[in-house]
Design a protein around this motif. Sequence first.
Motif: not given
Length: 365
Positions: A1-22
């Motif tokens: 469960m903790a790994d799934k939450i961590a994956k979700f948070i990392i994915t969300l961070i990736g989306i935010l980074i992509g948005y920030g770069v663009m």
Amino acid sequence: MADKIAKFIITLIGILIGYGVMAGLKFLGIINLTNKGILGLLIFITIIIASGIIFFVLSPKFIKGGKKFIHFIEVEIQDIPASDIMMGSVGLIVGLIIAYLSSQPFYNLKIPYLGTIISIILYLIFGYLGIKIPTRKREDFTNALNVFKKNSTRDKLKSSCKACPKILDTSVIIDGRIADICKTGFIEGPLIIPEFVLEELQHIADSSDSLKRNRGRRGLDILNKIQKELDIEVIIVDDKIEEVPEVDSKLLKLAQKIKGNVITNDYNLNKVAEVQGIDVLNINELANAIKPVVLPGEEMVVQVIRDGKEIGQGLAYLDDGTMIVVEGGKKHIGETIGVMVTSVLQTSAGRMIFAKPKSAVDRAV
């Protein structure tokens, strides 16, 4: 469960980074997708989603690296004393506060990015100093805190001792030594005299038995001496405490009520008070504590007063009333002789010293 939450948070961070770069590329004018309409919007969204997918695919490595980093931190922290961690944390907070206050004036300058750059530098410098200074100077900080604690504790003790009332019972008033102790200044007031103790003294003073009558009158004279001759506060408390008939029980109830100490020389009252958690100042214990220490082998000069219980024994007394049993001292009754201490016996009633005449010791040697 903790790994799934961590994956979700990392994915969300990736989306935010992509948005920030663009958004950054658009702000700098490197790319401009606004003129391309829907196609530009789709390219924008695709890049953001692709960034999220990349971070999702790499999330297991991020999680594994994070676990290794946390384990490394735990191992390193185990070797650091808890006091250093606490003082370093407090120092870091203080350093960051100082850095925040110091960096504010630079934001008012018109030079672009200068405030941000200087703010970052100040946060790094003061954060580092906030951690290092308390840990390197921990002994100085600890000594300063100990001095402060000792001063505050001493002030509390002084105030509590001065405010702590001392309640006198009937036996200690009749005994009379309390007046001499108060005269020396070892007991600080106020002294509390309950009304029921005065009534008991009056009943004893009015007794038909001459011995009791003299004891009661002596107690009243001692109280009169304490009130008139000694520089100490005396308070008469008119508290009947009708729920208990015995004077000793009333005394303990009053002590619990006003949070005071009981001064007595009654052994039984002392024990009952200790069971109830009431502080007691016992005059007899004080007298035993201040008696001079006598060790076996010491010599002293005494006067043999009378014979003892065992055959051939003689009894002598020190100035403080301590009994000295002199072996073979019966033949020296009425004489002042030199004796050598052989042993000392401490009992609940006091102390007894056993000795032999020095002449007998010299003959044995």
